[in-house]
Structures are given as structure tokens and as C-alpha cells.
Motif scaffolding. Structure first.
Motif, mmCIF file in Angstrom:
data_model
loop_
_atom_site.group_PDB
_atom_site.id
_atom_site.type_symbol
_atom_site.label_atom_id
_atom_site.label_comp_id
_atom_site.label_asym_id
_atom_site.label_seq_id
_atom_site.Cartn_x
_atom_site.Cartn_y
_atom_site.Cartn_z
ATOM 1 N N TRP A 95 17.725 124.654 36.343
ATOM 2 C CA TRP A 95 17.755 123.654 37.414
ATOM 3 C C TRP A 95 16.459 122.853 37.477
ATOM 4 C CZ3 TRP A 95 17.960 128.912 38.072
ATOM 5 C CH2 TRP A 95 16.820 129.516 38.608
ATOM 6 N N ILE A 96 15.364 123.431 37.013
ATOM 7 C CA ILE A 96 14.095 122.696 36.990
ATOM 8 C C ILE A 96 14.174 121.570 35.967
ATOM 9 C CG2 ILE A 96 11.639 122.845 36.426
ATOM 10 C CD1 ILE A 96 11.658 125.657 37.605
ATOM 11 N N GLU A 97 14.671 121.881 34.778
ATOM 12 C CA GLU A 97 14.811 120.863 33.724
ATOM 13 C C GLU A 97 15.776 119.757 34.152
ATOM 14 O OE1 GLU A 97 14.294 119.090 29.864
ATOM 15 O OE2 GLU A 97 13.114 120.486 31.042
ATOM 16 N N GLU A 98 16.911 120.146 34.722
ATOM 17 C CA GLU A 98 17.909 119.160 35.157
ATOM 18 C C GLU A 98 17.335 118.255 36.251
ATOM 19 O OE1 GLU A 98 21.360 118.981 34.201
ATOM 20 O OE2 GLU A 98 20.890 120.374 32.595
ATOM 21 N N THR A 99 16.587 118.817 37.166
ATOM 22 C CA THR A 99 16.003 118.035 38.260
ATOM 23 C C THR A 99 14.926 117.095 37.731
ATOM 24 O OG1 THR A 99 16.505 119.810 39.818
ATOM 25 C CG2 THR A 99 14.872 118.188 40.503
ATOM 26 N N ARG A 100 14.117 117.570 36.805
ATOM 27 C CA ARG A 100 13.107 116.699 36.187
ATOM 28 C C ARG A 100 13.778 115.533 35.464
ATOM 29 N NH1 ARG A 100 9.396 121.284 33.252
ATOM 30 N NH2 ARG A 100 8.238 121.957 35.071
ATOM 31 N N GLU A 101 14.840 115.828 34.741
ATOM 32 C CA GLU A 101 15.554 114.768 34.020
ATOM 33 C C GLU A 101 16.133 113.753 35.004
ATOM 34 O OE1 GLU A 101 18.327 116.935 31.592
ATOM 35 O OE2 GLU A 101 16.832 117.290 30.022
ATOM 36 N N PHE A 102 16.672 114.244 36.120
ATOM 37 C CA PHE A 102 17.217 113.349 37.144
ATOM 38 C C PHE A 102 16.137 112.400 37.668
ATOM 39 C CE2 PHE A 102 17.773 112.437 41.657
ATOM 40 C CZ PHE A 102 19.000 111.784 41.646
ATOM 41 N N PHE A 103 14.966 112.945 37.991
ATOM 42 C CA PHE A 103 13.901 112.097 38.521
ATOM 43 C C PHE A 103 13.351 111.148 37.446
ATOM 44 C CE2 PHE A 103 13.800 115.293 41.959
ATOM 45 C CZ PHE A 103 14.022 114.417 43.012
ATOM 46 N N GLY A 104 13.379 111.564 36.193
ATOM 47 C CA GLY A 104 13.025 110.659 35.100
ATOM 48 C C GLY A 104 13.973 109.476 35.047
ATOM 49 N N LEU A 105 15.257 109.744 35.219
ATOM 50 C CA LEU A 105 16.244 108.661 35.248
ATOM 51 C C LEU A 105 16.020 107.742 36.446
ATOM 52 C CD1 LEU A 105 19.425 110.627 34.174
ATOM 53 C CD2 LEU A 105 18.334 108.771 32.892
ATOM 54 N N LEU A 106 15.654 108.317 37.579
ATOM 55 C CA LEU A 106 15.370 107.481 38.755
ATOM 56 C C LEU A 106 14.205 106.528 38.488
ATOM 57 C CD1 LEU A 106 15.776 109.655 41.975
ATOM 58 C CD2 LEU A 106 17.255 107.870 41.088
ATOM 59 N N ILE A 107 13.183 107.010 37.815
ATOM 60 C CA ILE A 107 12.052 106.142 37.465
ATOM 61 C C ILE A 107 12.532 105.012 36.562
ATOM 62 C CG2 ILE A 107 9.878 106.024 36.168
ATOM 63 C CD1 ILE A 107 9.363 108.941 37.197
ATOM 64 N N LEU A 108 13.334 105.347 35.569
ATOM 65 C CA LEU A 108 13.866 104.324 34.662
ATOM 66 C C LEU A 108 14.689 103.292 35.431
ATOM 67 C CD1 LEU A 108 14.953 106.768 31.843
ATOM 68 C CD2 LEU A 108 13.210 105.003 31.591
ATOM 69 N N ILE A 109 15.528 103.745 36.326
ATOM 70 C CA ILE A 109 16.373 102.847 37.119
ATOM 71 C C ILE A 109 15.516 101.923 37.976
ATOM 72 C CG2 ILE A 109 18.015 102.789 39.052
ATOM 73 C CD1 ILE A 109 19.265 105.381 37.771
ATOM 74 N N VAL A 110 14.514 102.474 38.642
ATOM 75 C CA VAL A 110 13.645 101.664 39.512
ATOM 76 C C VAL A 110 12.907 100.605 38.695
ATOM 77 C CG1 VAL A 110 11.567 101.736 40.958
ATOM 78 C CG2 VAL A 110 13.421 103.372 41.339
ATOM 79 N N VAL A 111 12.381 100.969 37.537
ATOM 80 C CA VAL A 111 11.657 100.006 36.702
ATOM 81 C C VAL A 111 12.587 98.882 36.268
ATOM 82 C CG1 VAL A 111 10.488 99.696 34.475
ATOM 83 C CG2 VAL A 111 9.878 101.611 35.946
ATOM 84 N N LEU A 112 13.793 99.218 35.819
ATOM 85 C CA LEU A 112 14.730 98.174 35.410
ATOM 86 C C LEU A 112 15.129 97.293 36.588
ATOM 87 C CD1 LEU A 112 17.147 99.870 32.836
ATOM 88 C CD2 LEU A 112 14.999 98.687 32.452
ATOM 89 N N LEU A 113 15.369 97.898 37.737
ATOM 90 C CA LEU A 113 15.734 97.107 38.920
ATOM 91 C C LEU A 113 14.611 96.162 39.344
ATOM 92 C CD1 LEU A 113 17.682 99.630 41.182
ATOM 93 C CD2 LEU A 113 18.570 97.553 40.101
ATOM 94 N N LEU A 114 13.379 96.643 39.326
ATOM 95 C CA LEU A 114 12.248 95.784 39.695
ATOM 96 C C LEU A 114 12.121 94.596 38.741
ATOM 97 C CD1 LEU A 114 9.564 98.404 40.760
ATOM 98 C CD2 LEU A 114 10.789 96.787 42.235
ATOM 99 N N ASN A 115 12.264 94.858 37.449
ATOM 100 C CA ASN A 115 12.223 93.763 36.481
ATOM 101 C C ASN A 115 13.364 92.786 36.704
ATOM 102 O OD1 ASN A 115 9.992 93.801 34.721
ATOM 103 N ND2 ASN A 115 10.799 95.581 33.677
ATOM 104 N N MET A 116 14.541 93.320 36.914
ATOM 105 C CA MET A 116 15.717 92.475 37.120
ATOM 106 C C MET A 116 15.546 91.593 38.361
ATOM 107 S SD MET A 116 19.504 94.017 37.061
ATOM 108 C CE MET A 116 20.946 93.019 37.159
ATOM 109 N N LEU A 117 15.086 92.192 39.454
ATOM 110 C CA LEU A 117 14.875 91.423 40.682
ATOM 111 C C LEU A 117 13.788 90.372 40.499
ATOM 112 C CD1 LEU A 117 15.120 94.317 43.285
ATOM 113 C CD2 LEU A 117 16.800 92.501 42.872
ATOM 114 N N TRP A 118 12.743 90.726 39.773
ATOM 115 C CA TRP A 118 11.663 89.767 39.526
ATOM 116 C C TRP A 118 12.180 88.574 38.730
ATOM 117 C CZ3 TRP A 118 9.035 87.975 35.146
ATOM 118 C CH2 TRP A 118 7.863 87.247 35.420
ATOM 119 N N PHE A 119 12.955 88.833 37.692
ATOM 120 C CA PHE A 119 13.512 87.735 36.896
ATOM 121 C C PHE A 119 14.474 86.883 37.717
ATOM 122 C CE2 PHE A 119 12.212 89.927 32.923
ATOM 123 C CZ PHE A 119 11.621 88.840 32.301
ATOM 124 N N LYS A 120 15.302 87.512 38.533
ATOM 125 C CA LYS A 120 16.253 86.748 39.350
ATOM 126 C C LYS A 120 15.524 85.865 40.349
ATOM 127 C CE LYS A 120 20.287 89.605 38.885
ATOM 128 N NZ LYS A 120 21.525 88.883 38.808
#
Length: 124
Positions: A95-120
Motif C-alpha cells: 500500500w505504500i508503493e501504490e500510494t506513492r505511485e498515486f501521488f506521483g500521478l497527481l503531480i504529473l496531472i497538476v503539472v500538465l493542467l497548469l501548462n494547459m491552463l497557461w497556454f489557454k
């Protein structure tokens, strides 16, 4: 935004390299390298919306899977009382590995969203 993207290019490359010793590097290395590529394109001030949609869809779907997985985030929160995920990984605590992976994905999502919003915003 150039500095923002440069920082995440470096961080995502380092994250991809660190996945080499992971149990599933064939999944995580491409995940981090895809985000690196998108940040690199953003660094060059090039915006391809379809790349963001593909990345956000894939990362979000995988995050949902990790959230509800039997050893995922819900399990970590409810059955393991949100125990620290910064401790060393042990095979007896998936569960530690799965939770770390989940939060890694959240970071990726936030970075892409910030870039997308900035471009828009920039395009208006």
C-alpha cells in the motif's frame, strides 16, 4: 513558465531514471518520459492539445485504479491509518508503493493542467 517547465523536465527525467530499479519500470519510465516530453514542448512554447488530453486521460485513469485498488490509497487510509509513505519500501507493505505511485500521478496531472491552463490563457 520556462523555469517551471525546465524544473519539471529535470525532475521527471530523474524520476524516470529512478524507476529503473522499480518492480514495474516498463510502466513508470514511459509515464515520466511522456510528461518530460510535454514539458519540453511547453518549454519551447509549443502547445499540442491532444498530447495533454492523452496524458491527462491516461494519468487520471491510472490514478483512479490506484486509488481503489485493494492495496491502494483507500486501503492505506482506512486499514493502515495513513501511515507514513516516506519510510523505506518493504514487500510486506504494498500500500505504500501504490500510494506513492498515486501521488506521483497527481503531480504529473497538476503539472500538465497548469501548462494547459497557461497556454489557454495565453491564447486568449
Amino acid at each position: 513558465m520556462k523555469l517551471f517547465n525546465f524544473i519539471f523536465i529535470v525532475l521527471f527525467i530523474v524520476a524516470a531514471i529512478l524507476q529503473y530499479n522499480d518492480s514495474d519500470p516498463y510502466i513508470w519510465i514511459p509515464i515520466y518520459l511522456y510528461a518530460t516530453f510535454i514539458c519540453y514542448k511547453a518549454f519551447q512554447k509549443k502547445y499540442t492539445p491532444v498530447l495533454y488530453v492523452i496524458g491527462l486521460a491516461a494519468y487520471s485513469m491510472y490514478a483512479v485504479i490506484l486509488f481503489f485498488d485493494k492495496t491502494g490509497v483507500l486501503n492505506w487510509k482506512s486499514e493502515h491509518h495513513a501511515e507514513s509513505i516516506v519510510q523505506s519500501m518493504q514487500a510486506t507493505k504494498p500500500w505504500i508503493e501504490e500510494t506513492r505511485e498515486f501521488f506521483g500521478l497527481l503531480i504529473l496531472i497538476v503539472v500538465l493542467l497548469l501548462n494547459m491552463l497557461w497556454f489557454k490563457r495565453k491564447m486568449k
